[in-house]
Design a protein around this motif. Structure first.
Motif, PDB file in Angstrom:
ATOM      1  N   LYS A  65       0.830  -1.205   0.000  1.00  0.00           N
ATOM      2  CA  LYS A  65       0.000   0.000   0.000  1.00  0.00           C
ATOM      3  C   LYS A  65       0.867   1.259   0.000  1.00  0.00           C
ATOM      4  CE  LYS A  65      -3.975  -2.188   2.221  1.00  0.00           C
ATOM      5  NZ  LYS A  65      -5.209  -2.022   2.972  1.00  0.00           N
ATOM      6  N   ILE A  66       1.955   1.230   0.743  1.00  0.00           N
ATOM      7  CA  ILE A  66       2.871   2.379   0.767  1.00  0.00           C
ATOM      8  C   ILE A  66       3.521   2.536  -0.597  1.00  0.00           C
ATOM      9  CG2 ILE A  66       5.056   3.245   1.706  1.00  0.00           C
ATOM     10  CD1 ILE A  66       4.273   1.840   4.361  1.00  0.00           C
ATOM     11  N   MET A  67       4.028   1.450  -1.176  1.00  0.00           N
ATOM     12  CA  MET A  67       4.734   1.531  -2.444  1.00  0.00           C
ATOM     13  C   MET A  67       3.802   1.896  -3.607  1.00  0.00           C
ATOM     14  SD  MET A  67       7.764   1.341  -1.606  1.00  0.00           S
ATOM     15  CE  MET A  67       8.383   1.615  -3.278  1.00  0.00           C
ATOM     16  N   ASN A  68       2.530   1.548  -3.497  1.00  0.00           N
ATOM     17  CA  ASN A  68       1.572   1.936  -4.541  1.00  0.00           C
ATOM     18  C   ASN A  68       1.493   3.446  -4.680  1.00  0.00           C
ATOM     19  OD1 ASN A  68       0.913  -0.641  -5.265  1.00  0.00           O
ATOM     20  ND2 ASN A  68      -1.035  -0.701  -4.175  1.00  0.00           N
ATOM     21  N   LYS A  69       1.794   4.149  -3.590  1.00  0.00           N
ATOM     22  CA  LYS A  69       1.715   5.613  -3.621  1.00  0.00           C
ATOM     23  C   LYS A  69       2.994   6.239  -4.153  1.00  0.00           C
ATOM     24  CE  LYS A  69      -1.641   6.405   0.059  1.00  0.00           C
ATOM     25  NZ  LYS A  69      -1.616   5.285   1.043  1.00  0.00           N
ATOM     26  N   GLN A  70       4.128   5.550  -3.975  1.00  0.00           N
ATOM     27  CA  GLN A  70       5.379   6.222  -4.345  1.00  0.00           C
ATOM     28  C   GLN A  70       6.171   5.525  -5.436  1.00  0.00           C
ATOM     29  OE1 GLN A  70       6.647   5.999  -0.056  1.00  0.00           O
ATOM     30  NE2 GLN A  70       8.520   5.085  -0.878  1.00  0.00           N
ATOM     31  N   GLY A  71       5.712   4.374  -5.911  1.00  0.00           N
ATOM     32  CA  GLY A  71       6.493   3.694  -6.948  1.00  0.00           C
ATOM     33  C   GLY A  71       5.972   2.294  -7.145  1.00  0.00           C
ATOM     34  N   GLU A  72       6.875   1.299  -7.087  1.00  0.00           N
ATOM     35  CA  GLU A  72       6.425  -0.068  -7.270  1.00  0.00           C
ATOM     36  C   GLU A  72       7.165  -1.033  -6.349  1.00  0.00           C
ATOM     37  OE1 GLU A  72       7.290  -1.898 -10.980  1.00  0.00           O
ATOM     38  OE2 GLU A  72       9.373  -1.235 -11.002  1.00  0.00           O
ATOM     39  N   MET A  73       6.518  -2.197  -6.164  1.00  0.00           N
ATOM     40  CA  MET A  73       7.089  -3.247  -5.328  1.00  0.00           C
ATOM     41  C   MET A  73       7.097  -4.543  -6.123  1.00  0.00           C
ATOM     42  SD  MET A  73       5.802  -4.430  -1.550  1.00  0.00           S
ATOM     43  CE  MET A  73       5.036  -6.046  -1.589  1.00  0.00           C
ATOM     44  N   ILE A  74       8.231  -5.245  -6.070  1.00  0.00           N
ATOM     45  CA  ILE A  74       8.374  -6.506  -6.803  1.00  0.00           C
ATOM     46  C   ILE A  74       8.832  -7.568  -5.830  1.00  0.00           C
ATOM     47  CG2 ILE A  74       9.663  -7.679  -8.640  1.00  0.00           C
ATOM     48  CD1 ILE A  74      10.176  -4.776  -9.767  1.00  0.00           C
ATOM     49  N   ILE A  75       8.294  -8.778  -5.991  1.00  0.00           N
ATOM     50  CA  ILE A  75       8.769  -9.893  -5.167  1.00  0.00           C
ATOM     51  C   ILE A  75       9.306 -10.951  -6.126  1.00  0.00           C
ATOM     52  CG2 ILE A  75       8.221 -11.569  -3.380  1.00  0.00           C
ATOM     53  CD1 ILE A  75       5.795  -9.949  -2.625  1.00  0.00           C
ATOM     54  N   LYS A  76      10.581 -11.307  -5.957  1.00  0.00           N
ATOM     55  CA  LYS A  76      11.117 -12.303  -6.874  1.00  0.00           C
ATOM     56  C   LYS A  76      11.696 -13.524  -6.167  1.00  0.00           C
ATOM     57  CE  LYS A  76      15.605 -10.194  -7.457  1.00  0.00           C
ATOM     58  NZ  LYS A  76      16.650  -9.732  -8.310  1.00  0.00           N
ATOM     59  N   ASN A  77      11.896 -14.587  -6.953  1.00  0.00           N
ATOM     60  CA  ASN A  77      12.470 -15.847  -6.460  1.00  0.00           C
ATOM     61  C   ASN A  77      11.647 -16.477  -5.356  1.00  0.00           C
ATOM     62  OD1 ASN A  77      14.616 -15.457  -8.249  1.00  0.00           O
ATOM     63  ND2 ASN A  77      15.720 -14.226  -6.742  1.00  0.00           N
ATOM     64  N   VAL A  78      10.346 -16.517  -5.571  1.00  0.00           N
ATOM     65  CA  VAL A  78       9.427 -17.095  -4.585  1.00  0.00           C
ATOM     66  C   VAL A  78       9.386 -18.607  -4.771  1.00  0.00           C
ATOM     67  CG1 VAL A  78       7.028 -17.104  -3.822  1.00  0.00           C
ATOM     68  CG2 VAL A  78       8.040 -15.000  -4.666  1.00  0.00           C
ATOM     69  N   ASN A  79       9.548 -19.389  -3.690  1.00  0.00           N
ATOM     70  CA  ASN A  79       9.496 -20.842  -3.853  1.00  0.00           C
ATOM     71  C   ASN A  79       8.034 -21.316  -3.958  1.00  0.00           C
ATOM     72  OD1 ASN A  79       8.358 -21.512  -1.294  1.00  0.00           O
ATOM     73  ND2 ASN A  79      10.365 -21.652  -0.328  1.00  0.00           N
ATOM     74  N   ASP A  80       7.872 -22.612  -4.351  1.00  0.00           N
ATOM     75  CA  ASP A  80       6.529 -23.166  -4.608  1.00  0.00           C
ATOM     76  C   ASP A  80       5.563 -23.033  -3.448  1.00  0.00           C
ATOM     77  OD1 ASP A  80       7.648 -26.077  -6.502  1.00  0.00           O
ATOM     78  OD2 ASP A  80       7.350 -23.958  -7.024  1.00  0.00           O
ATOM     79  N   THR A  81       6.056 -23.347  -2.266  1.00  0.00           N
ATOM     80  CA  THR A  81       5.170 -23.342  -1.090  1.00  0.00           C
ATOM     81  C   THR A  81       4.664 -21.930  -0.812  1.00  0.00           C
ATOM     82  OG1 THR A  81       6.563 -25.086  -0.195  1.00  0.00           O
ATOM     83  CG2 THR A  81       4.971 -24.136   1.296  1.00  0.00           C
ATOM     84  N   ILE A  82       5.562 -20.958  -0.936  1.00  0.00           N
ATOM     85  CA  ILE A  82       5.165 -19.585  -0.654  1.00  0.00           C
ATOM     86  C   ILE A  82       4.278 -19.057  -1.777  1.00  0.00           C
ATOM     87  CG2 ILE A  82       6.049 -17.237  -0.323  1.00  0.00           C
ATOM     88  CD1 ILE A  82       8.351 -18.425   1.229  1.00  0.00           C
ATOM     89  N   LEU A  83       4.564 -19.472  -3.013  1.00  0.00           N
ATOM     90  CA  LEU A  83       3.716 -19.067  -4.133  1.00  0.00           C
ATOM     91  C   LEU A  83       2.295 -19.578  -3.927  1.00  0.00           C
ATOM     92  CD1 LEU A  83       3.653 -17.528  -6.738  1.00  0.00           C
ATOM     93  CD2 LEU A  83       4.296 -19.618  -7.953  1.00  0.00           C
TER      94      LEU A  83
END
Lengths: 98, 136
Positions: A65-83
């Motif tokens: 929510k914070i990053m939506n106001k000021q830029g962008e947020m990316i999440i990478k290298n997520v394993n299967d269980t967390i995905l």
């Protein structure tokens, strides 16, 4: 849980190692609140993150929510269980997961 | 069947997890499944620890019972606190945008979708929450 931050101008990369749960989520929340000022691109690297519980999801959501106001947020290298957790909770559709 | 009794506080989570993971490891539960069950367990345990005894000064206790074999594990969480059914609330709307999303309900949603069976009853002054998962 280990939190490794790398800041370069207005980009911040946060790599997590271990478990993001009820006991470790507050620390991540504090670290993020202290570092996200002026950040336009926040990237989480989950390559070494083994486990996430809803406490961790709440921190991610409030950061999104914070990053939506000021830029962008990316999440990478997520394993299967967390995905799977992201899919179940609908986070896959509201977050940029690579 | 094995059982343990722990203080009803978030700080006891680590001990509770050790107990759970030990029980699952002893029946050769696959790692991924163990993580999924641990995640569900954490949600319920922390919720009980935070709210079950909120109306009184003395610390309450949480009993954890585990019935596990290589095919299936059933975990029961029992407390003598305020009657509370974690399954009763409406699931959060997961189609909403980030701005519209509320923070609540995520944990129990994960539990309902991850475990194969969940049930709750209030019996003899105790909240009894059961969850079961096939391990293979």
């Amino acid at each position: 849980m280990n939190i490794m931050k790398k800041q370069e101008n207005d980009t911040l990369v946060v790599a997590l190692e271990g478990r993001l749960d009820t006991t470790t989520a507050p620390e991540l929340d504090r670290e993020l609140k202290a570092s996200t000022n002026g950040v336009k691109t926040l990237t989480f690297d989950f390559a070494k993150l083994e486990y996430i519980s809803s406490a961790g999801l709440r921190v991610l959501l409030s950061t999104q929510k914070i990053m939506n106001k000021q830029g962008e947020m990316i999440i990478k290298n997520v394993n299967d269980t967390i995905l799977e957790v992201f899919d179940i909770t609908g986070f896959s559709s509201i977050m940029n997961i690579q | 069947m094995i059982e343990t009794i722990l203080p009803s506080k978030a700080e006891a989570l680590e001990d509770a997890m050790t107990f759970l993971e030990g029980a699952l490891a002893s029946v050769s539960c696959p790692m991924k499944t163990m993580l999924r069950i641990s995640m569900c367990f954490e949600e319920i345990f922390v919720n009980v620890a935070r709210y079950a005894y909120a109306d009184r000064k003395e610390e309450g206790t949480i009993k954890i019972r585990i019935d596990a074999n290589p095919s299936e594990a059933e975990i029961t969480i029992i407390d003598s606190g305020l009657p509370f059914n974690p399954l009763a609330n409406e699931d959060p709307n997961i189609t909403l945008s980030a701005e519209e999303r509320g923070i609540g309900g995520l944990g129990i949603l994960m539990v309902k979708k991850t475990m194969d069976e969940t049930s709750y009853e209030y019996l003899n002054g105790q909240n009894v929450f059961r969850m079961k998962k096939r391990l293979v």
